[in-house]
Design a protein around this motif. Structure first.
Motif, PDB file in Angstrom:
ATOM      1  N   PHE A 176       5.158  12.421 -18.198  1.00  0.00           N
ATOM      2  CA  PHE A 176       5.232  11.074 -17.656  1.00  0.00           C
ATOM      3  C   PHE A 176       4.915  11.118 -16.164  1.00  0.00           C
ATOM      4  N   GLY A 177       4.624   9.944 -15.613  1.00  0.00           N
ATOM      5  CA  GLY A 177       4.293   9.877 -14.199  1.00  0.00           C
ATOM      6  C   GLY A 177       4.449   8.470 -13.670  1.00  0.00           C
ATOM      7  N   ILE A 178       4.226   8.315 -12.382  1.00  0.00           N
ATOM      8  CA  ILE A 178       4.274   7.014 -11.735  1.00  0.00           C
ATOM      9  C   ILE A 178       3.036   6.872 -10.855  1.00  0.00           C
ATOM     10  N   ILE A 179       2.409   5.693 -10.899  1.00  0.00           N
ATOM     11  CA  ILE A 179       1.177   5.422 -10.164  1.00  0.00           C
ATOM     12  C   ILE A 179       1.433   4.259  -9.216  1.00  0.00           C
ATOM     13  N   HIS A 180       1.173   4.475  -7.946  1.00  0.00           N
ATOM     14  CA  HIS A 180       1.451   3.469  -6.909  1.00  0.00           C
ATOM     15  C   HIS A 180       0.146   3.012  -6.274  1.00  0.00           C
ATOM     16  N   TYR A 181       0.005   1.686  -6.097  1.00  0.00           N
ATOM     17  CA  TYR A 181      -1.142   1.101  -5.398  1.00  0.00           C
ATOM     18  C   TYR A 181      -0.643   0.208  -4.267  1.00  0.00           C
ATOM     19  N   SER A 182      -1.274   0.331  -3.100  1.00  0.00           N
ATOM     20  CA  SER A 182      -0.916  -0.497  -1.948  1.00  0.00           C
ATOM     21  C   SER A 182      -2.029  -0.383  -0.923  1.00  0.00           C
ATOM     22  N   ASN A 183      -2.136  -1.392  -0.026  1.00  0.00           N
ATOM     23  CA  ASN A 183      -3.094  -1.251   1.079  1.00  0.00           C
ATOM     24  C   ASN A 183      -2.388  -1.150   2.426  1.00  0.00           C
ATOM     25  N   ALA A 184      -1.068  -0.812   2.398  1.00  0.00           N
ATOM     26  CA  ALA A 184      -0.280  -0.605   3.614  1.00  0.00           C
ATOM     27  C   ALA A 184      -0.301  -1.825   4.527  1.00  0.00           C
TER      28      ALA A 184
END
Length: 284
Positions: A176-184
């Motif tokens: 399993f894993g976690i995926i993070h998206y952001s443009n700060a």
């Protein structure tokens, strides 16, 4: 006279060719092996509600594919031995949010793998950039308050149980894993998303018959890498935007001054101060 003059020249050329051939063979024998593997994982998960402002976006289960290239290490360098022969490589990721507001994301990462439990458990961390196909638009996609731009920063963490080279280079993994998206907050809105996902896949180790033995050496004590105190100063700058959509981008500046004392191979102590100047906070 002409013949006598050219014969020594030919001998010199033949000598140079023979020397280069000999050096090439020696160099090819001494250079480290570069084993590598490729792997593919399918994943299926859910968006975590880390912020109630994105609750309207959690309507389905995202799914996608991880494709990875792993350069294997076996102890040729000291760092490889000290960190239990980690891998490094690159990952491509495709994620379908199964939500027309969020669209799809395509990502590219550099990653590292660290192994535990007799190399049956691997922890992977990747950092890269992503392209969002359907970011926020005030007219056509105003409900997407997660991604304010089409280019995003992205990070993933992944924990897998692996069995490599089970049969003729083929292996399997699941986890399993976690995926993070952001443009700060480079551009608002930027509430971001975190996808919790389960994955399963297969791998292939190239040239598996000739994989080198793991090198074990008596490296110098970790404390032998200790260093004197060093003094550092760093200046950073960039642009960001407040959470108020349409306010515009403003520069920010950061100055850091700190002392650094390396105490062993892996660790150091730091003490310092940071000064932040964010211009968007001065806008009324």
């Amino acid at each position: 006279m002409y013949i006598c003059a050219i014969l020594p020249t030919m001998r010199h050329i033949l000598f140079v060719i023979a020397f280069l051939f000999f050096c090439g063979n020696v160099w090819s024998q001494d250079k480290p092996a570069r084993p590598f593997a490729i792997e593919a994982d399918a994943f299926y998960g859910s968006i975590l509600e880390h912020n109630p402002d994105i609750s309207h976006l959690i309507t389905a289960h995202p799914q996608g594919v991880w494709l990875s290239y792993n350069r294997k290490t076996y102890g040729f360098r000291e760092a490889e031995r000290r960190y239990n022969y980690p891998d490094w490589g690159f990952t491509m990721l495709y994620q379908d949010f199964d939500n027309p507001i969020l669209g799809e994301n395509y990502s590219l990462y550099a990653h590292m793998n660290w192994y535990f439990l007799n190399r049956n458990l691997v922890f992977r961390m990747g950092q890269g950039i992503a392209y969002a196909t359907n970011p926020y638009d005030p007219e056509t996609n105003f409900l997407n308050n997660a991604f304010g731009s089409d280019v995003l920063s992205t990070t993933f963490l992944k924990l897998n149980y692996v069995k490599e080279n089970i049969w003729q280079g083929l292996g399997v993994q699941a986890g399993f894993g976690i995926i993070h998206y952001s443009n700060a907050n480079f551009r608002a809105p930027n509430n971001s998303t975190n996808t919790w996902a389960f994955n399963v896949g297969a791998s292939y180790l190239f040239d598996h018959e000739n994989f080198p033995d793991y090198i074990e050496e008596e490296d110098p004590p970790s404390t032998s890498h200790a260093e004197r105190i060093k003094y550092n100063i760093a200046f950073r700058f960039g642009w960001n935007e407040s959470d108020v959509v349409g306010q515009g981008q403003f520069p920010f500046y950061t100055v850091s001054a700190f002392a650094d004392k390396r105490i062993n191979y892996k660790s150091s102590l730091q003490l310092g101060v940071d000064y932040f100047d964010s211009k968007f906070r001065q806008v009324s």
